[in-house]
Design an enzyme around this catalytic site. Structure first.
Site, PDB file in Angstrom:
ATOM      1  N   TYR A 286     -14.519 -35.760  -9.027  1.00  0.00           N
ATOM      2  CA  TYR A 286     -13.407 -35.450  -8.134  1.00  0.00           C
ATOM      3  C   TYR A 286     -12.718 -34.170  -8.589  1.00  0.00           C
ATOM      4  O   TYR A 286     -12.346 -34.031  -9.760  1.00  0.00           O
ATOM      5  CB  TYR A 286     -12.394 -36.600  -8.151  1.00  0.00           C
ATOM      6  CG  TYR A 286     -11.211 -36.392  -7.238  1.00  0.00           C
ATOM      7  CD1 TYR A 286     -11.331 -36.535  -5.862  1.00  0.00           C
ATOM      8  CD2 TYR A 286      -9.963 -36.057  -7.759  1.00  0.00           C
ATOM      9  CE1 TYR A 286     -10.238 -36.361  -5.025  1.00  0.00           C
ATOM     10  CE2 TYR A 286      -8.862 -35.883  -6.930  1.00  0.00           C
ATOM     11  CZ  TYR A 286      -9.011 -36.028  -5.564  1.00  0.00           C
ATOM     12  OH  TYR A 286      -7.927 -35.848  -4.743  1.00  0.00           O
TER      13      TYR A 286
ATOM     14  N   ASP B 249     -13.555 -29.840 -15.548  1.00  0.00           N
ATOM     15  CA  ASP B 249     -12.378 -30.432 -14.928  1.00  0.00           C
ATOM     16  C   ASP B 249     -11.847 -31.485 -15.901  1.00  0.00           C
ATOM     17  O   ASP B 249     -12.309 -32.623 -15.938  1.00  0.00           O
ATOM     18  CB  ASP B 249     -12.739 -31.069 -13.587  1.00  0.00           C
ATOM     19  CG  ASP B 249     -11.506 -31.539 -12.822  1.00  0.00           C
ATOM     20  OD1 ASP B 249     -10.524 -31.937 -13.483  1.00  0.00           O
ATOM     21  OD2 ASP B 249     -11.522 -31.516 -11.580  1.00  0.00           O
TER      22      ASP B 249
ATOM     23  N   LYS C 137      -2.234 -34.271 -16.026  1.00  0.00           N
ATOM     24  CA  LYS C 137      -1.940 -35.640 -16.420  1.00  0.00           C
ATOM     25  C   LYS C 137      -1.384 -35.755 -17.835  1.00  0.00           C
ATOM     26  O   LYS C 137      -0.192 -35.613 -18.036  1.00  0.00           O
ATOM     27  CB  LYS C 137      -3.163 -36.532 -16.194  1.00  0.00           C
ATOM     28  CG  LYS C 137      -3.575 -36.628 -14.716  1.00  0.00           C
ATOM     29  CD  LYS C 137      -4.643 -37.657 -14.481  1.00  0.00           C
ATOM     30  CE  LYS C 137      -5.168 -37.639 -13.061  1.00  0.00           C
ATOM     31  NZ  LYS C 137      -4.278 -38.195 -12.061  1.00  0.00           N
TER      32      LYS C 137
END
Length: 424
Positions: free
Chosen positions: A143, A235, A263
């Protein structure tokens, strides 16, 4: 176990669907139980009805230090009292940048922004500018945000757009492969390497299945990118600062050309970053546009500095490794005790729980979809009813705030939840 009170959450949900589509502000939340929380502290959440939950979702990962960490809250509060956004530089930017770059260890420059989706777009644009090429190699189940040129889903082996209204032609530059298959990547680059600007991947496939790279895979990807002049983009929105202070690059010993972080780097604050070597990153100061009003805002930089300082001065990684290992072992034992084909895979800091036959690890997205994912998703509302907050897609996150009391609580509650599920 007595039924958990939910009158206020139900009332809030009824009002929410009158205010916003589906009652949620992110489609990820459409699939989970409708619980309205009032507060969180450490590894615990309390909902609007006063129920408590031991939290292994952590806001989808950002609360790596636990909810409302005192050092982060204090730093952000002090910073905000001096202003939030100036339309120019401010004195906290350099401090945050220095701590960030020194911690990841391999990059020369960083650009702070707001979301991982945005940072991924900046990375792809930069790779195209540097290489003069257009194609991007990606991987099933990875993702990189919800925008048209990156959002994909695979159904029966066919990959395409994942949303109504998505412009399918924007995926024309994507070449999509299976994870952990270095030979497939080698074959595509041998044939089309002159077209490929970048290879982008989650170095550990956290969004789907907590799937680890097989031994030597990332090293081979690095070699192939170098050989064919394609930029390697990690990523690390989930893995960064979670798998190690230096993220997956440190954990697996492979250095990308660019990497995206988010995050865990800011103690729950909405911050992301793109990092890379000085030469390609210099294009942002020349002819590659990357803009944003709230990029490197005062509270964002304060949060980054505070969170990274805690991670450096009080490293939680060994404690997380120990807690996560005991938790994974406990989950497996409960599965065996209840005669359930419960599968637990991943690393102690981030692992996946599901149902499926066989003992071997899942290596790619096709292997993940062969599991009984619906059975686990159906179990999650029962877990929530027993005070365990987790995601229906199976990912469990461990934070620096999880300790012995949380471990005891989650295993006792899971045992009761599995018993309740057996009774129907």
């Amino acid at each position: 176990m007595a039924a958990r009170a939910d009158a206020r959450s139900r009332a809030l949900q009824a009002r929410a669907v009158e205010l916003t589509p589906g009652g949620v502000h992110s489609n990820v939340r459409l699939t989970g139980p409708s619980v309205f929380f009032e507060r969180g502290k450490g590894a615990w959440l309390w909902d609007a009805d006063g129920n408590d939950y031991v939290d292994y979702l952590l806001g989808q990962g950002p609360n790596f230090l636990g909810h409302a960490h005192d050092d982060v809250i204090t730093a952000v509060d002090a910073a905000m009292r001096r202003g939030g956004v100036f339309g120019s530089q401010h004195v906290l930017e350099n401090e945050a940048g220095e701590l960030f770059l020194d911690s990841i260890g391999w990059a020369d420059r960083v650009r702070f922004c707001v979301s991982g989706t945005e940072a991924d777009q900046a990375a792809l644009r930069l790779a195209r500018a540097v290489t003069g090429r257009t194609k991007i190699i990606r991987f099933e189940g990875h993702y990189h945000g919800w925008l048209d040129n990156v959002l994909i889903k695979t159904v029966d082996g066919v990959t395409g757009p994942a949303s109504a209204g998505q412009s399918a032609h924007q995926l024309d530059d994507s070449i999509i492969l299976g994870f952990n298959d270095a030979e497939a990547l080698a074959a595509v680059l041998a044939e089309r390497g002159a077209e490929v600007a970048a290879v982008i991947l989650e170095p550990m496939m956290c969004n789907s299945g907590a799937i680890l790279p097989v031994d030597g895979y990332l090293q081979r990807v690095r070699e192939l990118c170098t050989e064919h002049g394609a930029m390697l983009i990690f990523d690390e929105v989930i893995t960064g600062f979670r798998l190690a202070l230096g993220g997956a690059a440190e954990r697996f010993g492979v250095t990308p050309d660019l990497a995206v972080y988010g995050k865990a780097m800011a103690g729950g604050w909405p911050v992301a970053a793109l990092a890379g070597r000085a030469e390609p990153m210099a294009r942002f100061a020349a002819d590659v546009n990357h803009s944003g009003t709230f990029n490197s805002s005062v509270p964002a930089c304060a949060a980054v500095s505070a969170a990274i300082t805690v991670l450096r001065q009080e490293p939680p990684y060994q404690r997380i490794e120990e807690h996560g290992t005991r938790l994974m072992d406990g989950l497996r034992k409960l599965g065996a005790d209840h005669d359930l084909p419960l599968r637990v895979q991943g690393l102690p800091a981030a692992f996946h729980v599901g149902f499926g036959a066989g003992d071997g690890p899942v290596r790619d997205y096709a292997g993940l979809t062969a599991l009984d994912l619906h059975r686990y998703a159906d179990l999650v509302p029962i877990l929530v009813d027993h005070g365990i907050w987790v995601a229906p897609r199976g990912i469990w996150y461990v934070s620096a705030a999880h300790g012995d009391s949380e471990l005891t609580a989650v295993l006792e509650r899971l045992d009761a939840a599995l018993t309740a599920a057996e009774r129907g």
